[in-house]
Design a protein around this motif. Structure first.
Motif, PDB file in Angstrom:
ATOM      1  N   ILE A   1       5.546   0.499  14.524  1.00  0.00           N
ATOM      2  CA  ILE A   1       5.249   0.110  15.863  1.00  0.00           C
ATOM      3  C   ILE A   1       3.705   0.121  15.955  1.00  0.00           C
ATOM      4  O   ILE A   1       2.786  -0.768  16.274  1.00  0.00           O
ATOM      5  CB  ILE A   1       6.074   0.624  16.842  1.00  0.00           C
ATOM      6  N   GLU A   2       3.325   1.632  15.715  1.00  0.00           N
ATOM      7  CA  GLU A   2       1.930   1.921  15.796  1.00  0.00           C
ATOM      8  C   GLU A   2       0.817   1.150  15.260  1.00  0.00           C
ATOM      9  O   GLU A   2       0.056   0.790  15.328  1.00  0.00           O
ATOM     10  CB  GLU A   2       1.706   3.384  15.943  1.00  0.00           C
ATOM     11  N   LEU A   3       1.281   1.354  13.593  1.00  0.00           N
ATOM     12  CA  LEU A   3       0.451   0.665  12.760  1.00  0.00           C
ATOM     13  C   LEU A   3       0.181  -1.124  13.003  1.00  0.00           C
ATOM     14  O   LEU A   3      -0.722  -1.581  12.838  1.00  0.00           O
ATOM     15  CB  LEU A   3       1.209   0.771  11.441  1.00  0.00           C
ATOM     16  N   LYS A   4       1.458  -1.736  13.344  1.00  0.00           N
ATOM     17  CA  LYS A   4       1.279  -3.029  13.698  1.00  0.00           C
ATOM     18  C   LYS A   4       0.386  -3.445  14.987  1.00  0.00           C
ATOM     19  O   LYS A   4      -0.382  -4.268  14.726  1.00  0.00           O
ATOM     20  CB  LYS A   4       2.868  -3.790  14.002  1.00  0.00           C
ATOM     21  N   ALA A   5       0.784  -2.546  15.743  1.00  0.00           N
ATOM     22  CA  ALA A   5      -0.462  -2.753  17.038  1.00  0.00           C
ATOM     23  C   ALA A   5      -1.788  -2.705  16.509  1.00  0.00           C
ATOM     24  O   ALA A   5      -2.733  -3.566  17.205  1.00  0.00           O
ATOM     25  CB  ALA A   5      -0.016  -1.747  18.075  1.00  0.00           C
ATOM     26  N   ILE A   6      -2.028  -1.978  15.823  1.00  0.00           N
ATOM     27  CA  ILE A   6      -3.630  -1.831  15.227  1.00  0.00           C
ATOM     28  C   ILE A   6      -4.068  -2.887  14.256  1.00  0.00           C
ATOM     29  O   ILE A   6      -4.997  -3.735  14.547  1.00  0.00           O
ATOM     30  CB  ILE A   6      -3.756  -0.522  14.481  1.00  0.00           C
TER      31      ILE A   6
ATOM     32  N   ARG B   1      -2.898   6.106   8.283  1.00  0.00           N
ATOM     33  CA  ARG B   1      -2.819   7.584   8.278  1.00  0.00           C
ATOM     34  C   ARG B   1      -2.812   7.942   9.792  1.00  0.00           C
ATOM     35  O   ARG B   1      -2.139   9.142  10.049  1.00  0.00           O
ATOM     36  CB  ARG B   1      -4.133   8.204   7.655  1.00  0.00           C
ATOM     37  N   SER B   2      -3.805   7.283  10.756  1.00  0.00           N
ATOM     38  CA  SER B   2      -3.622   7.711  12.002  1.00  0.00           C
ATOM     39  C   SER B   2      -2.201   7.802  12.731  1.00  0.00           C
ATOM     40  O   SER B   2      -1.830   8.397  13.450  1.00  0.00           O
ATOM     41  CB  SER B   2      -4.481   6.766  12.647  1.00  0.00           C
ATOM     42  N   ALA B   3      -1.465   6.519  12.346  1.00  0.00           N
ATOM     43  CA  ALA B   3      -0.164   6.331  12.845  1.00  0.00           C
ATOM     44  C   ALA B   3       0.852   7.295  12.484  1.00  0.00           C
ATOM     45  O   ALA B   3       1.471   7.861  13.452  1.00  0.00           O
ATOM     46  CB  ALA B   3       0.395   4.803  12.659  1.00  0.00           C
ATOM     47  N   ALA B   4       0.513   7.697  11.191  1.00  0.00           N
ATOM     48  CA  ALA B   4       1.492   8.838  10.708  1.00  0.00           C
ATOM     49  C   ALA B   4       1.284   9.970  11.442  1.00  0.00           C
ATOM     50  O   ALA B   4       2.297  10.868  11.808  1.00  0.00           O
ATOM     51  CB  ALA B   4       1.339   8.955   9.147  1.00  0.00           C
ATOM     52  N   ARG B   5      -0.005  10.441  11.389  1.00  0.00           N
ATOM     53  CA  ARG B   5      -0.352  11.809  12.278  1.00  0.00           C
ATOM     54  C   ARG B   5       0.094  11.798  13.649  1.00  0.00           C
ATOM     55  O   ARG B   5       0.566  12.717  14.300  1.00  0.00           O
ATOM     56  CB  ARG B   5      -1.764  11.967  12.191  1.00  0.00           C
ATOM     57  N   SER B   6       0.180  10.593  14.095  1.00  0.00           N
ATOM     58  CA  SER B   6       0.263  10.480  15.948  1.00  0.00           C
ATOM     59  C   SER B   6       1.976  10.752  16.018  1.00  0.00           C
ATOM     60  O   SER B   6       2.537  11.416  16.926  1.00  0.00           O
ATOM     61  CB  SER B   6      -0.006   9.172  16.191  1.00  0.00           C
ATOM     62  N   VAL B   7       2.792  10.016  14.840  1.00  0.00           N
ATOM     63  CA  VAL B   7       4.182  10.062  15.127  1.00  0.00           C
ATOM     64  C   VAL B   7       4.778  11.296  14.700  1.00  0.00           C
ATOM     65  O   VAL B   7       5.654  11.902  15.650  1.00  0.00           O
ATOM     66  CB  VAL B   7       4.695   8.968  14.360  1.00  0.00           C
ATOM     67  N   VAL B   8       4.598  11.848  13.324  1.00  0.00           N
ATOM     68  CA  VAL B   8       5.025  13.046  12.979  1.00  0.00           C
ATOM     69  C   VAL B   8       4.733  14.189  14.096  1.00  0.00           C
ATOM     70  O   VAL B   8       5.389  15.233  13.958  1.00  0.00           O
ATOM     71  CB  VAL B   8       4.450  13.419  11.501  1.00  0.00           C
ATOM     72  N   GLY B   9       3.469  14.286  14.709  1.00  0.00           N
ATOM     73  CA  GLY B   9       3.000  15.331  15.587  1.00  0.00           C
ATOM     74  C   GLY B   9       3.921  15.511  16.808  1.00  0.00           C
ATOM     75  O   GLY B   9       3.830  16.537  17.331  1.00  0.00           O
ATOM     76  N   ARG B  10       4.875  14.624  17.106  1.00  0.00           N
ATOM     77  CA  ARG B  10       6.015  14.592  18.143  1.00  0.00           C
ATOM     78  C   ARG B  10       7.198  15.243  17.834  1.00  0.00           C
ATOM     79  O   ARG B  10       7.960  15.777  18.517  1.00  0.00           O
ATOM     80  CB  ARG B  10       6.169  13.453  18.653  1.00  0.00           C
ATOM     81  N   TYR B  11       7.535  15.546  16.497  1.00  0.00           N
ATOM     82  CA  TYR B  11       8.606  16.312  15.783  1.00  0.00           C
ATOM     83  C   TYR B  11       8.647  17.352  15.360  1.00  0.00           C
ATOM     84  O   TYR B  11       7.357  17.998  14.601  1.00  0.00           O
ATOM     85  CB  TYR B  11       9.180  15.126  14.797  1.00  0.00           C
TER      86      TYR B  11
ATOM     87  N   LEU C   1       1.012  -1.090   0.013  1.00  0.00           N
ATOM     88  CA  LEU C   1      -0.085  -0.092   0.024  1.00  0.00           C
ATOM     89  C   LEU C   1       0.954   1.362   0.040  1.00  0.00           C
ATOM     90  O   LEU C   1       1.690   1.313   1.006  1.00  0.00           O
ATOM     91  CB  LEU C   1      -0.814   0.072   1.232  1.00  0.00           C
ATOM     92  N   PHE C   2       0.728   2.130  -0.969  1.00  0.00           N
ATOM     93  CA  PHE C   2       1.575   3.357  -1.116  1.00  0.00           C
ATOM     94  C   PHE C   2       0.507   4.435  -0.816  1.00  0.00           C
ATOM     95  O   PHE C   2      -0.275   4.832  -1.403  1.00  0.00           O
ATOM     96  CB  PHE C   2       2.069   3.435  -2.574  1.00  0.00           C
ATOM     97  N   GLU C   3       0.996   5.311   0.381  1.00  0.00           N
ATOM     98  CA  GLU C   3       0.242   6.444   0.733  1.00  0.00           C
ATOM     99  C   GLU C   3       0.940   7.781   0.501  1.00  0.00           C
ATOM    100  O   GLU C   3       2.015   7.665   1.433  1.00  0.00           O
ATOM    101  CB  GLU C   3      -0.312   6.100   1.960  1.00  0.00           C
ATOM    102  N   LYS C   4       0.372   8.788   0.393  1.00  0.00           N
ATOM    103  CA  LYS C   4       0.764  10.123   0.358  1.00  0.00           C
ATOM    104  C   LYS C   4      -0.084  10.895   1.259  1.00  0.00           C
ATOM    105  O   LYS C   4      -1.216  10.950   0.999  1.00  0.00           O
ATOM    106  CB  LYS C   4       0.760  11.002  -0.923  1.00  0.00           C
ATOM    107  N   MET C   5       0.712  11.237   2.354  1.00  0.00           N
ATOM    108  CA  MET C   5      -0.533  11.909   3.378  1.00  0.00           C
ATOM    109  C   MET C   5       0.037  13.151   3.999  1.00  0.00           C
ATOM    110  O   MET C   5       1.322  13.456   4.028  1.00  0.00           O
ATOM    111  CB  MET C   5      -0.187  10.978   4.763  1.00  0.00           C
ATOM    112  N   LYS C   6      -0.741  13.883   4.152  1.00  0.00           N
ATOM    113  CA  LYS C   6      -0.455  15.452   4.594  1.00  0.00           C
ATOM    114  C   LYS C   6      -0.620  15.670   6.212  1.00  0.00           C
ATOM    115  O   LYS C   6      -1.857  15.050   6.710  1.00  0.00           O
ATOM    116  CB  LYS C   6      -1.305  16.408   4.051  1.00  0.00           C
ATOM    117  N   VAL C   7       0.115  15.810   7.098  1.00  0.00           N
ATOM    118  CA  VAL C   7       0.316  15.583   8.381  1.00  0.00           C
ATOM    119  C   VAL C   7       0.761  16.861   9.174  1.00  0.00           C
ATOM    120  O   VAL C   7       1.602  17.641   8.420  1.00  0.00           O
ATOM    121  CB  VAL C   7       0.868  14.318   9.123  1.00  0.00           C
ATOM    122  N   LEU C   8       0.598  17.046  10.280  1.00  0.00           N
ATOM    123  CA  LEU C   8       1.148  18.304  11.085  1.00  0.00           C
ATOM    124  C   LEU C   8       2.319  17.938  12.021  1.00  0.00           C
ATOM    125  O   LEU C   8       2.197  17.087  12.579  1.00  0.00           O
ATOM    126  CB  LEU C   8      -0.131  18.807  11.702  1.00  0.00           C
ATOM    127  N   SER C   9       3.197  18.743  11.951  1.00  0.00           N
ATOM    128  CA  SER C   9       4.320  18.661  12.818  1.00  0.00           C
ATOM    129  C   SER C   9       4.006  19.182  14.258  1.00  0.00           C
ATOM    130  O   SER C   9       2.797  19.424  14.430  1.00  0.00           O
ATOM    131  CB  SER C   9       5.550  19.270  12.294  1.00  0.00           C
TER     132      SER C   9
END
Length: 270
Positions: A153-158, A124-134, A74-82
């Motif tokens: 790690i977060e995606l695998k847990a889901i 998408r949820s995991a990416a938002r959660s992680v990128v938001g820490r940096y 699965l290839f995803e382009k995601m817009k997330v917030l730092s």
């Protein structure tokens, strides 16, 4: 004789129907697939292993739903917030596959469109959660591998709870706004130049210290030597040197008188 054709038509029809039913009773599972059996009387069969590769005979009123169990991407382009609210684009790939022995449960709970139902929202949820820490600076420089590992790690847990096996998560690109990227690059360049300047200062200071130590060593040696030399020692060394010169086959030594200190005066050569 006239009745035979009339009897033959229904028989032919029955044979055709029987052939069609028989053909539908055989299900072929291709390589890389597995089959979920749905019984008209009981629904999805979850207490038996799914159908493996090969040809299977099933009751014509039952159904087999095929699932691909090879690794898929699965290839995803995601817009997330730092962490400071700036929009960052993440390009990521997830390598996944259904857990073969749990395909029936996957079908029963999520269905064939489990990719859209679970995997895409989860990544998408995991990416938002992680990128938001940096901060953007961290994402641009040293934290690419860190966010990749944390998203995995977060995606695998889901997905582990949804009968889907996550094999790998790759962050292929992190795209910052152009103005932010330019500012970060300028800042990094200035930091690099500052480090180089500090290195040159330290090197120069060490070189100066080396020269000072060497000069001090020579001065100390000369002071010790001067303190240890007496007129008698100098006279003895002069005599030794004169004797060696006189013994040399390449020179003729003529001694005329003596110096103020009693040392011979040597004149002449070949």
């Amino acid at each position: 004789m006239e009745k035979l054709p009339k009897l033959g038509i229904p028989v032919i029809i029955l044979l055709v129907i029987g052939a069609i039913v028989l053909m539908k009773s055989f299900v072929k599972i291709e390589s890389g697939e597995t089959g979920v059996l749905y019984k008209l009387s009981d629904g999805v069969v979850t207490d038996e292993p799914p159908l493996g590769e090969g040809l299977h005979l099933i009751a014509p009123w039952n159904q087999v739903i095929k699932y691909e169990i090879r690794q898929q991407e699965l290839f995803e382009k995601m817009k997330v917030l730092s962490s400071n609210g700036l929009e960052i684009q993440i390009d990521a790939s997830a390598w996944y596959q259904p857990v073969p022995n749990d395909v029936a449960k996957l079908h029963q709970t999520l269905g064939e469109d489990y990719l859209q139902r679970v995997i895409q929202p989860a990544i998408r949820s995991a990416a938002r959660s992680v990128v938001g820490r940096y901060t953007p600076e961290q994402l641009y420089s040293s934290k690419r591998d860190a966010i990749q590992d944390e998203i995995f790690i977060e995606l695998k847990a889901i997905l582990d709870k949804q009968y889907v096996q996550l094999n790998e998560l790759l962050v292929r690109d992190v795209t910052l706004p152009a103005t932010i990227k330019t500012a970060i690059e300028r800042k990094l360049k200035q930091e690099q130049e500052s480090l180089e300047y500090e290195f040159r200062l330290v090197t120069a200071a060490k070189e100066a210290e080396k020269v000072r130590i060497e000069a001090q060593g020579k001065a100390d040696a000369n002071r010790i030597l001067s303190a240890s030399l007496t007129d008698k020692i100098l006279q003895d060394k002069g005599i030794d040197a004169t004797i060696k010169l006189s013994e040399s086959p390449n020179s003729k030594v003529i001694v005329i008188g003596s110096g103020d200190s009693g040392m011979p005066i040597i004149l002449g050569d070949n």
